[in-house]
Design a protein around this motif. Structure first.
Motif, PDB file in Angstrom:
ATOM      1  N   ASN A  81      -0.762  38.402  46.426  1.00  0.00           N
ATOM      2  CA  ASN A  81      -0.194  38.767  47.727  1.00  0.00           C
ATOM      3  C   ASN A  81       1.324  38.613  47.724  1.00  0.00           C
ATOM      4  OD1 ASN A  81      -2.739  39.298  48.696  1.00  0.00           O
ATOM      5  ND2 ASN A  81      -2.997  37.297  49.675  1.00  0.00           N
ATOM      6  N   PHE A  85       3.706  41.691  48.546  1.00  0.00           N
ATOM      7  CA  PHE A  85       4.360  41.643  49.858  1.00  0.00           C
ATOM      8  C   PHE A  85       5.533  40.670  49.941  1.00  0.00           C
ATOM      9  CE2 PHE A  85      -0.181  42.629  50.397  1.00  0.00           C
ATOM     10  CZ  PHE A  85      -0.067  43.928  50.862  1.00  0.00           C
ATOM     11  N   ASP A 122      -8.997  39.737  50.577  1.00  0.00           N
ATOM     12  CA  ASP A 122      -7.923  39.425  51.521  1.00  0.00           C
ATOM     13  C   ASP A 122      -6.715  40.337  51.298  1.00  0.00           C
ATOM     14  OD1 ASP A 122      -7.448  38.123  49.049  1.00  0.00           O
ATOM     15  OD2 ASP A 122      -5.982  36.794  49.999  1.00  0.00           O
ATOM     16  N   THR A 123      -6.452  40.681  50.050  1.00  0.00           N
ATOM     17  CA  THR A 123      -5.351  41.595  49.749  1.00  0.00           C
ATOM     18  C   THR A 123      -5.676  43.002  50.233  1.00  0.00           C
ATOM     19  OG1 THR A 123      -4.864  40.269  47.787  1.00  0.00           O
ATOM     20  CG2 THR A 123      -3.825  42.432  47.923  1.00  0.00           C
ATOM     21  N   MET A 126      -4.696  43.248  53.825  1.00  0.00           N
ATOM     22  CA  MET A 126      -3.249  43.372  53.993  1.00  0.00           C
ATOM     23  C   MET A 126      -2.769  44.773  53.606  1.00  0.00           C
ATOM     24  SD  MET A 126      -2.189  39.630  52.441  1.00  0.00           S
ATOM     25  CE  MET A 126      -0.450  39.754  52.849  1.00  0.00           C
ATOM     26  N   ARG A 129      -3.457  47.292  56.385  1.00  0.00           N
ATOM     27  CA  ARG A 129      -2.490  47.210  57.482  1.00  0.00           C
ATOM     28  C   ARG A 129      -1.199  47.946  57.146  1.00  0.00           C
ATOM     29  NH1 ARG A 129       0.123  41.681  60.192  1.00  0.00           N
ATOM     30  NH2 ARG A 129       1.420  42.764  61.744  1.00  0.00           N
ATOM     31  N   VAL A 130      -0.686  47.753  55.937  1.00  0.00           N
ATOM     32  CA  VAL A 130       0.578  48.391  55.590  1.00  0.00           C
ATOM     33  C   VAL A 130       0.408  49.906  55.451  1.00  0.00           C
ATOM     34  CG1 VAL A 130       0.442  48.233  53.057  1.00  0.00           C
ATOM     35  CG2 VAL A 130       2.651  48.074  54.173  1.00  0.00           C
ATOM     36  N   PHE A 136       3.789  44.520  57.272  1.00  0.00           N
ATOM     37  CA  PHE A 136       3.225  43.492  56.402  1.00  0.00           C
ATOM     38  C   PHE A 136       3.903  42.162  56.684  1.00  0.00           C
ATOM     39  CE2 PHE A 136       6.920  45.111  54.184  1.00  0.00           C
ATOM     40  CZ  PHE A 136       7.496  43.999  53.593  1.00  0.00           C
TER      41      PHE A 136
END
Length: 395
Positions: A81, A85, A122-123, A126, A129-130, A136
């Motif tokens: 992550n 990010f 979990d990645t 994320m 979302r981006v 992010f």
């Protein structure tokens, strides 16, 4: 694109081949380049998927921006992550300063995420979302960051199957699959195989000043009939190995060396279907697929050798302590070399139980690693995931 434009594109990116499926992939890449649609490139390992995002980037309005390629499968799981990010100072042990992630570094450009199927859950959240709104969070920060990045993804696994088994998010799959480009495996590009071999051999000869290796018609036929589980990458390795060992220094009128099928065959690893990605539908319930048969045959052969070793020790009066079974013999076709037995006919074997037990033992030996278990058994990772999913469903 007309034929001339397509050839110019191939020359620019050093692409060899005239296969219709390859041409279609290149034409699609150029056609969708001016848009900002997310692209998913599918194809086996070694098919050249990495050239497609470069073409898309160079033909887009983002070509003046940065182009970054990231192998998701090679990123350390604990810091993945932060790699993608970014992170704040002190976010975790070793974070001695603030760091930009790939999404921030590629702002205004293109980000190629190879092996997208290897990202942890979990990645994936994320990433979704981006992709949806360009937002992010850096690791260790509560401040929402913005980025404007064209994302291109690639995979050599069946993502729809990964979705079905819960390994990949369904919403993310549909989000990255706006445009799909399929790179054909080399075994489906038979007319291109010798063109590629000739190119690699010529490059090698020019680089090292040796005679160029060529093949006669029978050798070309042998090369083209091989299934190339490693695709173009494997073919290049073979061409360079052949050139290094079979060529000779150029000079005195010798500018090429022609080889026959018996020579080229020595450099082609034994064909095993289990080395190929599993693309066929699962076998019908109660039946065994090719991979299962080969795995069980291998286990039978290993067991037979252990029994023979025990017999030899017992007959010679030796000790049974610390017996190490001999290595499995090399087989051209295991199915045709099952050893015969002089002992009474054994009781019927529950093949399904044996198959499942072999998989479970391999997973235990490798700490649950599907990749290592699949490598040991000579089967695809997808076969193991399919068996695990079936077991979970029946529990």
């Amino acid at each position: 694109m007309d034929a001339q434009e397509l050839q110019i594109l191939k020359n620019r990116y050093d692409i060899i081949g005239n296969d219709p499926a390859l041409n279609r992939a290149l034409e699609t890449a150029v056609a969708i380049a001016p848009t900002d649609l997310t692209v998913l490139i599918e194809g086996e390992s070694g098919t050249g998927k990495e050239v497609i995002p470069q073409i898309i980037h160079q033909h887009s309005r983002r070509k003046t921006g940065r182009y970054l390629a990231v192998n998701c499968g090679a990123l350390p799981e604990g810091t993945i992550n932060a790699e993608l990010f970014g992170h704040e100072k002190g976010a975790f042990t070793g974070a001695v300063g603030e760091r930009k992630g790939y999404f921030e570094e590629a702002n205004g450009g293109t980000l190629f995420l190879d092996e997208i199927g290897e990202l942890p859950k979990d990645t994936q959240a994320m990433l979704l979302r981006v992709l949806q709104n360009g937002e992010f969070l850096k690791v260790g920060s509560s401040k929402v960051e913005k980025t404007d990045v064209r994302v291109i993804c690639a995979t050599n696994v069946n993502l729809s199957y990964a979705v079905a088994t819960g390994k990949f998010r369904q919403d993310l799959y549909y989000r990255i699959n706006s445009i799909q480009i399929q790179m054909p495996p080399l075994r489906e590009r038979k007319s291109d195989i010798y063109l590629l071999f000739r190119k690699f051999a010529s490059d090698f000869a020019q680089k090292y000043g040796s005679a160029r290796v060529t093949l006669d018609l029978d050798a070309i036929s042998r090369l083209s009939s091989y299934r190339w589980p490693g695709n173009v990458r494997q073919l290049k390795n073979v061409a360079e190995t052949v050139s290094a060992l079979e060529s000779r220094p150029a000079g005195r009128g010798v500018d090429k060396v022609e080889l026959g099928p018996e020579v080229i065959s020595r450099y082609l690893p034994d064909e095993q279907d289990s080395l190929l990605p599993a693309t066929a539908a699962p076998a019908a319930s109660g039946s065994l697929g090719d991979e299962d048969k080969k795995m069980i045959i291998k286990a039978i052969l290993d067991l037979k050798q252990e029994v023979d070793a025990l017999k030899h020790i017992v007959h010679s009066g030796g000790s049974l302590d610390a017996i190490a079974p001999p290595a499995a013999p090399h087989l051209e076709d295991p199915e045709e070399q099952i050893p015969s037995y002089d002992e009474p006919e054994p009781q019927p074997i529950d093949m399904k139980h044996m198959r499942d037990e072999l998989i479970e033992r391999a997973l235990l030996r490798h700490g649950g690693s599907v990749a290592l278990a699949a490598k040991e058994l000579g089967i695809s990772e997808r076969t193991i995931y399919r068996k695990l999913a079936a077991k979970k469903k029946n529990q």
